[in-house]
Motif scaffolding. Structure first.
Motif, short mmCIF file in Angstrom:
data_model
loop_
_atom_site.label_atom_id
_atom_site.label_comp_id
_atom_site.label_asym_id
_atom_site.label_seq_id
_atom_site.Cartn_x
_atom_site.Cartn_y
_atom_site.Cartn_z
N VAL A 135 1.08 -1.25 -0.05
CA VAL A 135 0.01 0.06 0.18
C VAL A 135 1.17 0.97 -0.25
CG1 VAL A 135 -1.64 1.58 1.16
CG2 VAL A 135 -2.12 -1.33 0.97
N THR A 136 0.39 2.00 -0.79
CA THR A 136 1.53 3.09 -1.08
C THR A 136 0.19 4.85 -0.67
OG1 THR A 136 2.68 2.57 -2.50
CG2 THR A 136 3.01 4.96 -2.10
N SER A 137 0.57 5.60 0.12
CA SER A 137 -0.38 6.22 0.44
C SER A 137 0.23 8.13 -0.75
CB SER A 137 -0.28 7.41 1.14
OG SER A 137 1.20 7.45 2.51
N MET A 138 -0.48 8.72 -1.27
CA MET A 138 0.66 9.50 -2.81
C MET A 138 -0.65 10.54 -2.31
SD MET A 138 -1.00 7.59 -5.52
CE MET A 138 -1.53 9.84 -6.51
N MET A 139 0.25 12.18 -2.81
CA MET A 139 -1.23 13.04 -3.04
C MET A 139 -1.66 13.50 -4.23
SD MET A 139 0.02 15.08 0.27
CE MET A 139 -0.71 16.34 -0.71
N MET A 140 -2.59 13.68 -4.08
CA MET A 140 -3.42 13.27 -5.73
C MET A 140 -3.30 14.22 -6.15
SD MET A 140 -7.04 11.46 -4.47
CE MET A 140 -7.02 11.41 -6.05
N ASN A 141 -2.47 14.72 -7.70
CA ASN A 141 -3.05 15.20 -8.97
C ASN A 141 -3.95 15.23 -9.98
OD1 ASN A 141 -1.52 13.06 -10.60
ND2 ASN A 141 1.07 14.48 -9.99
N GLU A 142 -3.42 15.62 -11.12
CA GLU A 142 -5.02 15.42 -12.23
C GLU A 142 -4.30 14.16 -13.40
OE1 GLU A 142 -6.01 18.89 -14.24
OE2 GLU A 142 -4.76 19.48 -13.57
N GLY A 143 -3.12 13.58 -12.53
CA GLY A 143 -2.88 11.95 -13.26
C GLY A 143 -3.29 11.21 -12.45
N LEU A 144 -3.58 9.83 -13.28
CA LEU A 144 -3.77 8.35 -13.17
C LEU A 144 -2.26 8.27 -11.80
CD1 LEU A 144 -6.13 6.53 -12.59
CD2 LEU A 144 -4.87 4.90 -15.26
N ASP A 145 -3.29 8.39 -10.54
CA ASP A 145 -1.87 7.23 -9.49
C ASP A 145 -0.65 8.29 -9.88
OD1 ASP A 145 -4.39 6.66 -8.54
OD2 ASP A 145 -4.04 4.65 -9.70
N THR A 146 -0.33 9.47 -10.09
CA THR A 146 1.15 10.18 -10.58
C THR A 146 1.18 10.97 -9.94
OG1 THR A 146 -0.36 11.72 -11.89
CG2 THR A 146 0.50 9.90 -12.94
N GLY A 147 0.53 10.80 -8.20
CA GLY A 147 1.03 12.10 -7.68
C GLY A 147 2.24 11.81 -6.45
N ASP A 148 3.39 12.74 -5.38
CA ASP A 148 4.36 12.50 -4.89
C ASP A 148 3.99 11.04 -4.11
OD1 ASP A 148 5.65 13.94 -6.09
OD2 ASP A 148 5.25 15.55 -5.14
N MET A 149 4.93 9.94 -3.72
CA MET A 149 4.18 9.20 -2.46
C MET A 149 5.12 9.31 -1.23
SD MET A 149 6.31 5.93 -4.79
CE MET A 149 7.51 6.55 -4.80
#
Length: 279
Positions: free
Chosen positions: A104-118
């Protein structure tokens, strides 16, 4: 926020999501917008004024205005070791692909598909006999721990952001019934992993004498003498040869229109000839 109530089962009974049932049990307000881009959800969020938005398996793409509506941003809990297996079905594809580890990875969301910072990552070893449903259940608890750790670090100012390496990314598309059919020319390990990975849905299938069979469980068997799809054992077990000299022993299956049964019960009422080609 959760998905709208949807028809479930053969009788298509309108059923609320489990998240809604749990939330209402705890006296929480529930919002179920049909769309995320018509301004309805954004209007609710403007009124609620959240500090932070957390997204877990929501199944809808959030527009930029929602992603930017909370001062601390949007955090997503994703069931893979990013950047591997971005997309809708990472847990299932980790099993289908025969991966040794998931997580499992938590990430900051952006407009991409699961591309935000981990943000926070937790690795989990996949058991060789584990189905995607069983792994999903295990990772749900891991995800809760990852979320708790992420929020604590955010609160005390120690949360670090790590950009993803797009060159290492892979994709985990949504599952469909179109991928259920077993190709017995594949390696036995590929067939075995597919059966595990498609359990509990949409379930791997094969055909015997024109009848569709759902295959829920199997066992990997080495050194099988037989052509791809050939039944090489039909007594107390049903072993089928694959394309690499190995095979799978079918353990739990369901003939079309009948109940799911273990292989002993199935063979007691169904005589399948040794040497028959299935699929």
């Amino acid at each position: 926020f959760t998905q709208p109530d949807k028809p479930v089962g053969r009788k298509r009974i309108i059923t609320p999501p489990a998240v809604k049932v749990c939330a209402e049990k705890h006296g929480l307000s529930v919002y179920q917008p049909e769309k995320m881009r018509d301004g309805t959800a954004y209007a609710v969020l403007k009124e609620l004024k959240p500090d932070l938005i957390v997204v877990v398996a929501y199944g809808k793409i959030l527009p930029k205005e929602i992603l930017e509506s909370a001062p601390l941003g949007c955090i997503n809990i994703h069931g893979s070791l990013l950047p591997k297996l971005r997309g809708a079905a990472p847990i299932q594809w980790s099993v289908i692909n025969g991966d040794e580890y998931s997580g499992v990875t938590s990430m900051m969301m952006n407009e991409g598909l699961d591309t935000g910072d981990m943000l926070v990552e937790r690795r989990v070893k996949i058991d060789f006999n584990e189905t995607s449903g069983e792994l999903y259940d295990r990772l749900s608890f891991v995800g809760a721990e990852v979320l708790e750790e992420t929020l604590k670090k955010l609160e005390d100012g120690t949360l670090e952001r790590t950009p993803q390496n797009d060159e290492e990314s892979t994709y985990a598309p949504l599952l469909s019934k179109e991928i259920s059919n077993i190709n017995w020319n594949d390696t036995a390990l590929s067939v075995y992993n597919k059966i595990r990975g498609l359990n509990p849905w949409p379930v791997a299938i094969t055909y015997i004498d024109g009848v569709k069979y759902k295959i829920f469980e199997s066992e990997y068997v080495e050194n099988i003498n037989g052509n791809p799809g050939e039944i090489v054992e039909n007594k107390k077990q049903l072993v089928v040869a694959c394309g690499d000299g190995n095979g799978v022993s079918l353990k739990v299956l369901q003939p079309d229109g009948k109940k799911q049964m273990d292989i002993v019960a199935f063979l007691s009422g169904n005589k399948l000839e040794k040497g028959k080609i299935i699929g």
